[in-house]
Design an enzyme around this catalytic site. Structure first.
Site, PDB file in Angstrom:
ATOM      1  CG  HIS A  33      -2.247  -9.730  -1.729  1.00  0.00           C
ATOM      2  ND1 HIS A  33      -1.183 -10.581  -1.271  1.00  0.00           N
ATOM      3  CD2 HIS A  33      -2.653  -8.878  -0.683  1.00  0.00           C
ATOM      4  CE1 HIS A  33      -1.164 -10.259   0.099  1.00  0.00           C
ATOM      5  NE2 HIS A  33      -2.048  -9.161   0.454  1.00  0.00           N
ATOM      6  NE  ARG A  55       4.314 -11.317   2.632  1.00  0.00           N
ATOM      7  CZ  ARG A  55       3.504 -10.187   2.651  1.00  0.00           C
ATOM      8  NH1 ARG A  55       3.594  -9.118   3.733  1.00  0.00           N
ATOM      9  NH2 ARG A  55       2.710  -9.944   1.695  1.00  0.00           N
ATOM     10  CB  CYS A 108      -5.194  -4.706   7.511  1.00  0.00           C
ATOM     11  SG  CYS A 108      -4.896  -3.019   6.586  1.00  0.00           S
TER      12      CYS A 108
END
Lengths: 301, 301
Positions: A205, A14, A238
């Site tokens: 995470h 994912r 990111c």
């Protein structure tokens, strides 16, 4: 001496895949998932149920989920969902665990999911009410720092977790979205959340933007975190830091933990093999050391 | 709350530069050194006195040393030397601290400096006898693992340190030459050496080959190591692992420590500026996250 157990959750299919621009053929995705299963992973975030327009990479979410549920229903399979519609799609495929996303920073929440905190909580409540049998493992983004608001505080985090608890959220994943956490902060946050919510499941995470992913993951494990999420090959990125690395690389953390006396239940060499397959078949930003450099030496992988 | 102090030693001008194939002009090297000084470093490994034929990159060792001693004699400046001849050259330039090298693994010692342990100890004794006023900070390579012999044990390390103590070595640098150490091992080794040699100065030098450099450096600091060595920009390599990263990147470790409540005495932004200058002017393998990616966000460097 008994080995200490640690639970690693793979999120590359994912978080990694979604940061790859070029569409990854579904069979390549499935080959990666098969590799992860054969390596011994018990819990995998397999896809996300998002708008095809927003993230075309995830347009095969249903196909991926169908395959995985048909062949590996014994595993903990879960998907990210940005909203009620995503939760409904996930439920309809037969998935029984989802990860909605909400940011501790309200500014980031607006940027990411275009909602205020109240609006996010209301959406979450609707999901909770309509899918009472679904396990909801809530991602809280920007727990340690926000690209807009800077360093985040623990007080508002505890308040937010409290609100989530009231509406029946099952578990929380604390996300260092931009990779700014440091050990003393990770320790403080984990001490506070476990003290205030001793019966909750908390997962960690962390993005590796500043080369602190391995260290902070290690610290969270020392603190007894329920599970740590990593991404195979360190694949990822990111949106707020172009060129930034993704999450901590699974193979690097497994290597570390296995040497440090932990039982991850995962076969390092099979993960590395799968990471190499990915590097050959996916045109993305792989930051894992083991996959990027030749480090095979006597007695060491 | 008082900040905890930690001593960082910069070794990029030796360990980093020596792994760059293309000759780095002396004025570029000096600009990097000036940047490090202005950032606040108090101790720098500025060059090595080696055979020009073996390592042409270091052929300006004398010029570099002359400049630094003339302008920054208040700092702790030191150089690596592979043998008696190097020690003599260093002494003659006026340097008063050197780092000879010897491997814990005898196989690696033969490969690296073509000597048995006994031969290395004899050479060291000769250096000690002829330069009694020189501070000898001995690098012990492959302390945690060897590319030929695999994992190394603490017993032979203690024995070797004992032999070095007998001939009057002043300090020891424990080197993870191929980057295989893990936290439990770092803790075990440091506990043993400090227990057996409580009055010694021990330093830590770790390569980041498997992405454990930051973590192991952090662990060594928790254990009270006297100093940690890092390389600006993560510049470097390892002859036994083609493509491998160098040492832990100075700027990444400084960023971490400053956020974690330590006083490094070093200005992060000036180090980052110097690292960027290096990247623009040196064609080498930079592995530091801060220099390789854009991570400037609100409130975070």
């Amino acid at each position: 001496m008994n080995k200490k157990e640690v639970k690693l959750v793979e999120i590359g299919p994912r978080d990694g895949f979604q940061n790859v621009k070029e569409f990854i053929p579904t069979d390549v995705k499935l080959n990666v998932l098969k590799g992860l299963v054969s390596a011994g992973y018990k819990k995998i975030q397999i896809t996300s149920f998002v708008s095809e327009k927003a993230i075309p990479q995830m347009k095969d979410a249903r196909e991926i989920t169908d395959y995985m549920l048909e062949n590996h229903s014994d595993l903990d399979l879960f998907a990210l969902v940005p909203n009620y519609y995503g939760a409904k799609s996930a439920w309809e495929t037969g998935l029984r665990e989802i990860t909605p996303v909400m940011s501790l920073s309200e500014t980031h929440n607006q940027a990411n999911v275009r909602r205020s905190h109240d609006e996010s909580i209301n959406e979450l409540k609707k999901i909770r009410d309509d899918f009472p049998e679904m396990k909801i493992t809530q991602d809280i983004a920007t727990v340690f720092g926000c690209p807009y608001e800077g360093k985040m505080e623990v007080g508002p985090l505890l308040e937010l977790i409290g609100r989530m608890g009231e509406i029946g959220i099952d578990a929380i994943t604390l996300c260092d979205t931009i990779g700014v956490a440091y050990p003393a902060q990770v320790e403080e946050v984990l001490d506070c959340v476990y003290k205030n919510f001793p019966d909750y499941e908390f997962n960690f995470h962390v993005h590796d933007t500043r080369n602190m992913g391995i260290l902070n993951s290690y610290i969270s494990i020392q603190k007894g975190i329920n599970s740590v999420q990593t991404s195979i090959g360190g694949l990822g990125g990111c949106p707020f830091a172009p060129g930034a690395t993704g999450n901590t690389a699974s193979e690097d953390l497994i290597y570390l933990l296995e040497h440090d006396g932990y039982d991850t239940g995962i076969d390092f060499s099979k993960v590395l093999e799968t990471a190499k397959y990915m590097k050959e078949n996916i045109n993305g930003n792989f930051s894992g050391h083991h996959i990027n450099i030749s480090v095979v030496q006597h007695g060491f992988n």
